[in-house]
Design a protein around this motif. Structure first.
Motif, PDB file in Angstrom:
ATOM      1  N   GLU A 192      15.138  19.087  -0.625  1.00 17.00           N
ATOM      2  CA  GLU A 192      14.706  17.705  -0.462  1.00 17.00           C
ATOM      3  C   GLU A 192      15.173  17.077   0.848  1.00 17.00           C
ATOM      4  O   GLU A 192      14.896  15.909   1.103  1.00 17.00           O
ATOM      5  CB  GLU A 192      15.227  16.857  -1.634  1.00 17.00           C
ATOM      6  N   GLY A 193      15.894  17.847   1.651  1.00 16.53           N
ATOM      7  CA  GLY A 193      16.384  17.252   2.892  1.00 16.53           C
ATOM      8  C   GLY A 193      16.991  18.286   3.816  1.00 16.53           C
ATOM      9  O   GLY A 193      16.388  19.325   4.095  1.00 16.53           O
ATOM     10  N   CYS A 236      17.449  20.241  -5.116  1.00 15.60           N
ATOM     11  CA  CYS A 236      16.139  19.765  -5.564  1.00 15.60           C
ATOM     12  C   CYS A 236      16.133  18.281  -5.936  1.00 15.60           C
ATOM     13  O   CYS A 236      15.063  17.670  -5.998  1.00 15.60           O
ATOM     14  CB  CYS A 236      15.670  20.573  -6.778  1.00 15.60           C
ATOM     15  N   GLN A 237      17.287  17.707  -6.225  1.00 10.72           N
ATOM     16  CA  GLN A 237      17.352  16.330  -6.697  1.00 10.72           C
ATOM     17  C   GLN A 237      17.582  15.361  -5.534  1.00 10.72           C
ATOM     18  O   GLN A 237      18.443  15.589  -4.683  1.00 10.72           O
ATOM     19  CB  GLN A 237      18.491  16.177  -7.713  1.00 10.72           C
ATOM     20  N   ARG A 281      18.190  28.842  -9.772  1.00  9.38           N
ATOM     21  CA  ARG A 281      16.846  28.659 -10.323  1.00  9.38           C
ATOM     22  C   ARG A 281      15.955  28.193  -9.181  1.00  9.38           C
ATOM     23  O   ARG A 281      16.156  27.123  -8.611  1.00  9.38           O
ATOM     24  CB  ARG A 281      16.844  27.638 -11.457  1.00  9.38           C
ATOM     25  N   ILE A 282      14.982  29.035  -8.836  1.00 12.12           N
ATOM     26  CA  ILE A 282      14.119  28.765  -7.694  1.00 12.12           C
ATOM     27  C   ILE A 282      12.990  27.836  -8.124  1.00 12.12           C
ATOM     28  O   ILE A 282      12.282  28.104  -9.102  1.00 12.12           O
ATOM     29  CB  ILE A 282      13.542  30.074  -7.132  1.00 12.12           C
ATOM     30  N   VAL A 283      12.825  26.747  -7.405  1.00 11.48           N
ATOM     31  CA  VAL A 283      11.784  25.761  -7.704  1.00 11.48           C
ATOM     32  C   VAL A 283      10.780  25.759  -6.558  1.00 11.48           C
ATOM     33  O   VAL A 283      11.147  25.574  -5.391  1.00 11.48           O
ATOM     34  CB  VAL A 283      12.383  24.352  -7.886  1.00 11.48           C
ATOM     35  N   GLU A 284       9.522  25.991  -6.887  1.00 15.45           N
ATOM     36  CA  GLU A 284       8.434  25.934  -5.909  1.00 15.45           C
ATOM     37  C   GLU A 284       7.371  24.993  -6.468  1.00 15.45           C
ATOM     38  O   GLU A 284       6.709  25.321  -7.456  1.00 15.45           O
ATOM     39  CB  GLU A 284       7.838  27.325  -5.675  1.00 15.45           C
ATOM     40  N   GLU A 285       7.216  23.817  -5.868  1.00 13.22           N
ATOM     41  CA  GLU A 285       6.264  22.833  -6.365  1.00 13.22           C
ATOM     42  C   GLU A 285       5.404  22.295  -5.225  1.00 13.22           C
ATOM     43  O   GLU A 285       5.896  22.084  -4.111  1.00 13.22           O
ATOM     44  CB  GLU A 285       6.988  21.662  -7.033  1.00 13.22           C
ATOM     45  N   LEU A 295       7.602  21.468  -2.093  1.00 13.75           N
ATOM     46  CA  LEU A 295       9.034  21.477  -2.366  1.00 13.75           C
ATOM     47  C   LEU A 295       9.466  22.897  -2.695  1.00 13.75           C
ATOM     48  O   LEU A 295       8.926  23.531  -3.601  1.00 13.75           O
ATOM     49  CB  LEU A 295       9.369  20.553  -3.545  1.00 13.75           C
ATOM     50  N   SER A 296      10.406  23.417  -1.935  1.00 15.96           N
ATOM     51  CA  SER A 296      10.977  24.737  -2.190  1.00 15.96           C
ATOM     52  C   SER A 296      12.488  24.584  -2.164  1.00 15.96           C
ATOM     53  O   SER A 296      13.077  24.309  -1.113  1.00 15.96           O
ATOM     54  CB  SER A 296      10.523  25.741  -1.123  1.00 15.96           C
ATOM     55  N   CYS A 297      13.106  24.730  -3.322  1.00 21.74           N
ATOM     56  CA  CYS A 297      14.537  24.459  -3.415  1.00 21.74           C
ATOM     57  C   CYS A 297      15.165  25.349  -4.479  1.00 21.74           C
ATOM     58  O   CYS A 297      14.474  26.095  -5.179  1.00 21.74           O
ATOM     59  CB  CYS A 297      14.779  22.986  -3.740  1.00 21.74           C
ATOM     60  N   ILE A 298      16.487  25.278  -4.604  1.00 24.17           N
ATOM     61  CA  ILE A 298      17.227  26.092  -5.573  1.00 24.17           C
ATOM     62  C   ILE A 298      18.279  25.225  -6.254  1.00 24.17           C
ATOM     63  O   ILE A 298      18.981  24.449  -5.594  1.00 24.17           O
ATOM     64  CB  ILE A 298      17.907  27.301  -4.887  1.00 24.17           C
TER      65      ILE A 298
END
Length: 698
Positions: A293-294, A356-357, A418-422, A434-437
């Protein structure tokens, strides 16, 4: 800036890549090209130290050795050609391709389908140094590389076969057939002079590929040579391999009579087309890195020293690499290869880290642009030691990625991501990616693992349950122990096994688990009860092949046949058992002087070399043997006999070896020893004495 490094890392590097490098002679030659091929694969293994094993397709097996990349194609073993010269990397030239690999030990291998990633390492004045990565998406196509032109000649196409000077034509059924092309069985060449004739005959061999083109390359004919011979006075006949002729021309016409053509003599090339990636490093200005996110702030790692890629894992579009001081980084394989992205992991004191937050970031003035940007709160990626303001958890050593999970072993425990791809649509024509962990951090003693230095990770799927295995070693903190740590509930709780064992790697298939350790290969069906396999000996006549060590660095279950087999990598070669019980071993070791008599290692220390069940051994190589009895006598410098043994090869299997002890069972003194080996080296020869010399240094 040169980063500090933990001494245990250098010890591991030496074990996995350097130990035993010269336990066998290190002369070897290029794979024979006498059959009309150019090969970048050299016969056999170039090193007995094998720490990585990966399977690919129906029959390929790749090995990471102390002296390069080796491969077994289902029939024979090879080592890929390497160079000490610089290789152009894809960041300098995105289209650059290389057929050679950097010289050095292989520190990591990752595979996914036909994709292969190989990492290389060496040392710089006793400091481990990363030598870069080689990547190919088509590793199994090593035999389909474009042929290489060796020489060419200009001729006139003699479509009527009238034997004009400097002409070339198809013999007999040579006419061009529209829609189907040429179908001749041999080509006749009429060189201008004897020198050209000699050059062509010397250069053309079985499997040579001949290419014939016109001046604007609109007509291209090629075929494979079956044999070459004289035809008539001054002429050459090239017999064509059936079915090998290809011809292309958009106008569907053949070569015209007397048309000038270029005849190229090429050789098929056995090679992999690699893209070379330099060792991942930062620029001095890479202090502010985008992620999630940054942004986050970091200490740039600008040198390859203490920055070795020890592990790699491919999952989906990402290639993850764990490079010790270089930390965890990932390449996006869905786009052209470019500089990898640094991935932030928890600091030593953090049990969790979110990228991610929104709440994990705080608006801060950019150190680069001066503008306001969101930056991870209270975070600084720094792989230095804690006493120097850094974090052991930023030293990545092992990585395992699959689906939306990534596990990373460091010098401060285990990290689960936990891989987040949105992809979010924020307006009619605008999307936000958004690509984060989201990270959880487990360590000793809080979470129950045996030690905080995590050198290997493995995943087991069985009966609907996933088990994560970790090779855990102590970092010096009180109470830590080396052994095996595992979790069956996604990291919520951890248990330990094989406490006291120095674990190198974990392999599993269904209920079966193999653990490679310094004392041997352990096997379990439940993770709680363990049995150790005996060291490998090949029980076939007259081969003298044996793994002279208890140490096993890697194991791989090969289930590509109906009966699963078992590969092992050790400091003394590779073993392939015909089942997972460790029966009927085939052993592959470097064999650089196949017909010579010698002892190795030489000098030999019975306290350190080829340690098997607490004894060290020197191996005697004797080449071909045609009788069933071998007698070995060993004399000191005064020619006093200190050891004697008869080997009956009808009943004895294994290496011809000596443990450095005299006939009373005591270790001999340091010095020069003379070895007399009596055997027959050919079928028409009686047994005779062969001598070699050995230096013993305890």
């Amino acid at each position: 800036m040169k980063l500090s490094y933990n001494k245990i890392v250098y010890h591991i590097l030496l074990i996995s890549m350097g130990f035993g490098q010269y336990s066998s002679p290190h002369r070897f030659s290029l794979k024979s090209a006498s059959d009309g091929e150019i090969s970048f694969f050299l016969d056999g293994f170039n090193s007995n130290v094998v720490a990585e094993i990966k399977l690919m397709s129906d029959s390929l097996t790749w090995f990471g050795t102390g002296r390069g990349l080796s491969m077994h194609d289902g029939q024979s073993s090879y080592t890929y050609q390497s160079t000490n010269d610089s290789i152009v990397d894809v960041f300098s030239n995105p289209s650059s391709i290389t057929n050679v690999l950097p010289a050095g030990g292989v520190s990591a291998i990752a595979t996914a389908n036909d994709t292969l990633l190989v990492a290389f390492a060496g040392d710089d004045n006793d400091t481990p140094i990363g030598l870069g990565l080689a990547f190919t998406p088509k590793a199994k196509d090593w035999y389909e590389t474009e042929p290489s032109e060796r020489m060419s000649f200009t001729f006139s196409w003699d479509s009527s076969g009238s034997d004009i000077s400097n002409g070339v034509y198809f013999g007999f059924e040579s006419g061009y057939q529209p829609g189907s092309g040429y179908s001749g069985s041999f080509l006749v060449i009429s060189p201008l002079n004897e020198l050209d004739k000699i050059s062509i005959k010397d250069s053309v061999q079985t499997n040579t590929i001949i290419k014939v083109t016109n001046s604007d390359l609109s007509k291209v004919l090629s075929f494979t040579v079956q044999s070459v011979s004289d035809f008539s006075a001054g002429q050459i006949q090239l017999l064509i391999t059936s079915g090998s002729i290809t011809y292309s021309n958009i106008s569907d016409i053949g070569f015209l009579d007397n048309e000038s053509v270029k005849l190229s003599i090429t050789k098929a090339t056995k090679a992999v087309q690699w893209k070379y990636l330099p060792q991942p490093v930062d620029n001095e200005l890479d202090i502010e890195v985008p992620f999630g996110e940054g942004y986050f702030w970091q200490l740039p790692v600008t040198v390859p020293q203490a920055n070795v890629t020890y592990d790699a894992s491919i999952s989906g579009k990402y290639l993850y690499v764990a490079s010790w001081a270089g930390g965890l980084r990932r390449y996006d394989l869905s786009i052209n290869l470019r500089k990898p992205q640094n991935v932030p992991m928890p600091m030593d004191w953090q049990s969790q880290l979110s990228t991610c937050q929104d709440s994990a970031y705080i608006d801060t003035v950019s150190k680069i642009t001066g503008e306001s940007i969101p930056v991870l709160k209270d975070y600084y990626l720094n792989p230095r030691d804690p006493g120097d303001g850094g974090n052991h958890n930023h030293k990545a050593f092992s990585v395992l990625a699959y689906d939306d999970r990534i596990w990373v072993g460091t010098a401060n425990g285990i990290n689960k991501g936990r891989i987040v791809e949105e992809i979010t649509q924020i307006s009619e024509n605008e999307f936000e990616i958004l690509s984060c962990i989201e990270w959880d951090h487990y360590k000793y003693p809080t979470n129950g693992i045996s030690g905080n230095f995590v050198v290997a990770l493995g995943k087991q799927d069985w009966n609907g349950q996933t088990t994560i295995w970790a090779a855990t070693v102590g970092t010096g903190e009180a109470g830590e122990m080396q052994g095996l740590s595992y979790s069956r509930d996604d990291g919520v709780s951890w248990k330990t096994a094989l406490i006291g064992e120095r674990v190198y790697n974990i392999e599993s298939k269904d209920s079966l688990v193999f653990v490679s350790t310094s004392s041997g290969l352990w096997k379990s069906l439940d993770g709680e009860n363990w049995a150790k396999l005996d060291p490998a000996i090949e029980q076939s006549m007259l081969n003298q092949r044996q793994i002279l060590t208890n140490v096993v660095y890697a194991a791989k279950i090969d289930d590509r046949d109906s009966i699963p087999k078992l590969w092992i990598g050790t400091p003394d070669g590779v073993g392939l058992a015909q089942d997972t019980q460790g029966n009927n071993w085939q052993i592959y070791q470097s064999n650089h002087y196949p017909n010579e008599v010698y002892a190795y290692p030489n000098p030999f220390s019975p306290m350190t070399h080829n340690m098997l069940n607490n004894d060290g051994y020197v191996r005697f190589h004797i080449g071909n043997i045609y009788n069933k009895e071998v007698k070995i006598d060993i004399f000191n410098f005064a020619m006093e006999k200190v050891h004697s043994k008869n080997y009956n090869l009808n009943s004895y299997y294994g290496a011809l070896k000596w443990d450095g002890r005299d006939m009373l069972g005591n270790h001999v003194a340091n010095g020069v020893y003379f070895i007399r080996i009596n055997y027959a080296s050919s079928s028409n020869q009686s047994p005779g004495d062969n001598w070699t010399k050995l230096i013993v240094v305890k």
